[in-house]
Write an enzyme that holds these catalytic residues in place. Structure first.
Site, short mmCIF file in Angstrom:
data_model
loop_
_atom_site.label_atom_id
_atom_site.label_comp_id
_atom_site.label_asym_id
_atom_site.label_seq_id
_atom_site.Cartn_x
_atom_site.Cartn_y
_atom_site.Cartn_z
N HIS A 44 12.87 -20.69 11.64
CA HIS A 44 13.95 -19.79 12.05
C HIS A 44 14.25 -19.84 13.54
CE1 HIS A 44 14.32 -17.43 8.27
NE2 HIS A 44 13.05 -17.76 8.12
N ARG A 64 19.33 -7.87 18.47
CA ARG A 64 18.25 -7.69 19.45
C ARG A 64 18.76 -8.10 20.83
NH1 ARG A 64 13.05 -5.94 17.59
NH2 ARG A 64 12.54 -6.31 19.77
N LYS A 108 21.05 -14.43 23.83
CA LYS A 108 22.18 -13.86 23.08
C LYS A 108 23.29 -13.38 24.02
CE LYS A 108 19.17 -12.29 19.26
NZ LYS A 108 19.67 -12.89 18.02
N LYS A 114 28.24 -10.82 8.28
CA LYS A 114 28.60 -9.46 7.82
C LYS A 114 29.92 -9.03 8.43
CE LYS A 114 23.70 -8.63 7.64
NZ LYS A 114 22.52 -8.19 8.42
#
Ligand code: NBG
Length: 841
Positions: A379, A573, A578, A687
């Site tokens: 992952h 997170r 990110k 999503k």
């Protein structure tokens, strides 16, 4: 809390009689069954029936039904005896279970009516439930989506995990920034778990290895704790099949209490093993900065692996008595073990040990069984997340396993030497043991790759990177071992139940609700993307969701936001890769420009509400500084009367599954802006896209595939690509990077102190300089900033065209079919596990 009649429902309603009725499906019977539980399986004093009592009684009434389906499923699997999958994961982010169970059983209407008879709204009762947050982020939520799909696809499968008493910490935002407080989902109890007192296995730690006269080996001594099973039912959607998430709890036995010491007043000493056992499942992810923390984390991992494998083997054995002895060589045709990242790697040496030392198999036979049974999902490619355990710690805690790992490594290295002279100089990086004298470690990912029959990444780009970089040399040894399985999300929780308004519109236009289990049907919406009637229904569902979200934001933060502004969300997170920092620097730049404008110029801009949420790991200081910065910027911007009509900035506290279910349906733009090559997949991007929210993002992880599916004209792309990143870092090192003036302006503005006196120096320093740890802008915020700002300008332009935006939104939903976890799981079942559906008749 008031009931629907406006008066407090404090006592049990008397008009409806309490009556046990596990099969109730009609409102009055259900109400009677709920009352039965309130009265006869009480957890509270008898006089009160408030929302909390109603939640537990409602959950128990549903559990009756689930237990029945569950037992039928067990019996059926036991009869058919299919090959089964065991999904081993240290994390599950289940969230709430009530709405999901009611929805999967298709009992919304009757349950809503039943509760109304008892004086409550279903939503109000659902709100009482605490999230089961036994995970950190995407990896844990993925495991939960997978369970939902396994059940829905009628697959014979189990989830295995740990029953942490405190899940992921609660995030509190104060003047200091993020504070962590322990989570308390088990403080009262969970109505969903069933303890199986007959499912208990011993798990050993420490001790030593004894050699028997025949040369066989046995692990003895040390501490032995008991693993006790707690099962959580996982109902499939629109099927009888209900499978289990089996969570292990660690316990010591009564006889482990030293009564003599206790009576001497040595209470702690007397109960030593009890307290050591207790520690194992106390928290999710204990900090591992200390030696003790590392030891505890390793104990957790082994505890999960050992208990689960003993359980799996005992299920395999059960059949032996009924059908005559079963051959071990058949084990891989009955059992598939999937390791969710490297956390359950110890399943490999533990299975070898159980086969050899407990069941008498020889090395070759045990190795054949093990390597045909286990498969590994990677992952991440981030080096700091690739687990490496200290060899000395492992020898201390798991001496027999270290012997086995050493032997696996020795044999692997020998095969390479014998067959692949060309790889001689690669052996030091391919081997499992890294014997570097400074810090000898076991490389868990290497152990997984060497031992598994299949290794997969979680999005096409990520799987390609694994094959081309991280595992390239292994690919040359086993070209067929490596696969891709692009992640997915369950359309039940992430559309049907979290946005019933939009779901009903989709069902109406597709003239079927089959899309809920066959998400590719959403492409049928494409033909209506320009239809004004659909667009206006679509817009009203979005608006309703935005209003609901605005109320929530006001309730938890006190900030009032305008539901007609563009809702722009980044939740995940907090991590430097990110790049929440890029988002907030963009906001800061926007704020500065708004301040500089004349009032009539401001009126021409598109009002925006930027929401950022997510937890920072407790010891990750730069991530915490980002949280603080977002909050400080929010305080200043939101209270600035000149601009706060055009810009609001909200830090959404305590992001979790339940908060996501509120945020995602109300979003219009979401940010997935990681440095290319660093986000393995991302799943919230799926999503958001499914809910008709447009994405601004880089070509990273699953963004690449989402953009392909929804169409590039419906995706706001910017930034460097993964293959450019190494060159860009090199150029920066060589001093060739020239920052965009907008980037300097934004940083300068923070430094000027507009956002308060907190010292942002160390955070901004990470963007400065050209080399050095935590410096030199490793995540390329500066490089990508100008193209990010340009893409944001395109977003503003696009939002002005209301019809155009709605069309894009519809096309985004229409193109999201691929990202159903049903598709992902069907691929795992066929291409890795080799299992088939086993529907309960
Ligand atoms: C995370 C990745 C995400 C991915 C999830 C689920 C870890 C180690 N990895 O990009 O960062 O979506 O796994 O696959 O948590």
């Amino acid at each position: 809390m008031a009931n629907t009649n406006g008066k407090a429902a404090t006592s049990l309603p008397e008009k409806i009689s309490a009556k046990a009725n596990p099969e109730a499906s009609e409102a009055t019977e259900i109400a009677g069954n709920i009352l039965y539980h309130a009265k006869y399986s009480p957890h509270f004093s008898p006089l009160k029936f408030g929302p909390e009592q109603a939640l537990y009684a409602t959950a128990e009434s549903l559990r009756d039904r689930l237990i029945q389906l569950w037992n039928e499923t067990y019996v059926h699997f036991n009869k058919v005896d299919p090959k089964q999958t065991y999904y081993l994961s240290m994390e599950y982010l289940q969230g709430r279970a009530l709405t999901n169970a009611i929805g999967n059983l298709n009992l919304q209407g009757p349950y809503a009516d039943a509760l109304r008879k008892l004086g409550y709204e279903l939503e109000e009762i659902a709100e009482q439930e605490k999230d089961a947050a036994l995970g950190n982020g995407g990896l844990g939520r993925l495991a939960s989506c997978f369970l939902d799909s396994m059940a829905t696809l009628n697959l014979p499968a189990w989830g295995y995990g740990l029953r942490y008493r405190h899940g992921l910490f609660k995030q509190l935002i104060s003047q200091k920034g993020q504070e962590e407080i322990p989570e308390d989902w088990l403080e009262k109890f969970s109505p969903w778990e069933i303890v199986r007192h007959d499912v208990v296995f011993p798990v050993r730690f420490f001790g030593s290895v004894e050699i028997n006269p025949d040369g066989s080996r046995k692990w003895v001594g040390g501490d032995v704790v008991q693993a006790l099973a707690y099962d959580v039912p996982i109902p499939g959607y629109n099927t009888k099949n209900t499978i289990s998430l089996r969570l292990w709890e660690a316990k010591a036995r009564a006889e482990d209490l030293d009564l003599f010491q206790f009576n001497e007043g040595e209470y702690e000493l007397a109960a030593q093993l009890h307290s050591r056992a207790q520690q194992i499942c106390t928290v999710l992810y204990p900090g591992d900065a200390t030696e003790n923390g590392k030891l505890l984390r390793l104990k957790q991992q082994f505890f999960l692996c050992s208990a689960s494998l003993q359980d799996i083997i005992s299920r395999f054995h059960e059949r032996s008595t009924t059908e005559g002895s079963r051959k071990w060589s058949d084990f891989p045709s009955k059992v598939a073990v999937q390791m969710n990242d490297t956390h359950p790697t110890l399943a490999i040496p533990e299975l070898m040990r159980l086969l050899m030392d407990e069941n008498g198999l020889g090395w070759d036979e045990a190795w054949d069984v093990t390597s045909r049974t286990v498969a590994y999902t990677n992952h991440t490619v981030l080096p700091e997340a690739l687990e490496k355990w200290s060899q000395s710690l492992m020898w201390k805690l798991l001496p027999r396993h270290m012997e086995i790992i050493t032997e696996i490594d020795k044999r692997f290295v020998k095969t390479i030497r014998d067959t692949r002279v060309d790889l001689e100089n690669k052996i030091s990086s391919l081997s499992i043991l890294d014997n570097n004298p400074q810090k000898p470690v076991v490389r868990m990912a290497n152990l997984c790759v060497v031992s598994s029959h299949t290794v997969n990444g979680v999005a096409q780009l990520h799987s390609d990177i694994l094959k081309a970089e991280l595992f390239a040399d292994y690919v040359s040894i086993w070209p067929n071992k490596f696969q891709n399985k692009t992640n997915g999300i369950t359309p039940r929780r992430w559309l049907r139940f979290c946005s019933p308004e939009l779901s009903d519109i989709i069902t109406k236009w597709l003239k079927t609700d089959k899309w809920i289990t066959d998400l590719d049907l959403l492409t049928g919406l494409r033909q209506f993307a320009d239809n004004e009637e659909l667009q206006s229904e679509w817009a009203s569902a979005k608006t309703a969701n935005k209003k609901r979200l605005a109320q929530y934001i006001e309730r938890v933060t006190g900030v009032s936001i305008d539901p007609t502004s563009l809702f722009d969300i980044q939740v995940k997170r907090i991590h430097e890769y990110k790049r929440q920092l890029m988002n907030i620097l963009g906001v800061i730049y926007r704020f500065k420009k708004l301040k500089e404008m004349k009032p009539e110029e401001r009126k021409k801009t598109v009002p925006r509400t930027v929401m950022i949420g997510g937890k920072a790991f407790a010891t990750y200081t730069n991530a915490k500084r980002i949280v603080k910065l977002v909050n400080d910027v929010g305080d200043v911007v939101n209270s600035d009367p000149e601009v706060n009509e055009y810009l609001k900035v909200v830090f959404v506290p305590n992001y979790n599954v339940t908060v996501a279910e509120m945020l995602i349906p109300g979003s219009e733009l979401s940010q997935h802006i990681s440095t290319a090559g660093m986000e393995a997949s991302g799943t919230s991007n799926m999503k958001f896209a499914l809910n008709g929210c447009l994405i601004i993002g880089t070509l990273d992880g699953a963004n690449v595939e989402i953009r392909e599916e929804v169409g590039e004209e419906n995706f706001f792309l910017f930034g460097a690509t993964a293959d450019q990143v190494p060159r860009l870092r090199k150029e920066r090192e060589d001093g060739l990077f020239k920052p965009d003036p907008r980037f300097d302006e934004a940083k300068q503005f923070v430094k000027s102190g507009v956002f308060g006196s907190y010292d942002y120096g160390p955070l901004l320093d990470s963007l400065e300089g050209n080399t050095g740890f935590g410096r030199g802008d490793y995540f390329l915020v500066g490089y990508d900033f100008p193209s990010y700002m340009d893409a944001q300008a395109k977003v503003d332009e696009a939002y002005k065209d209301r019809k155009g935006w709605l069309k894009m939104s519809i096309l985004s939903t229409a193109g999201s079919g691929k990202f159903s976890s049903d598709r992902t799981i069907a691929q795992y079942a066929k291409e890795i596990w080799n299992i088939e559906a086993c529907p309960v008749p």
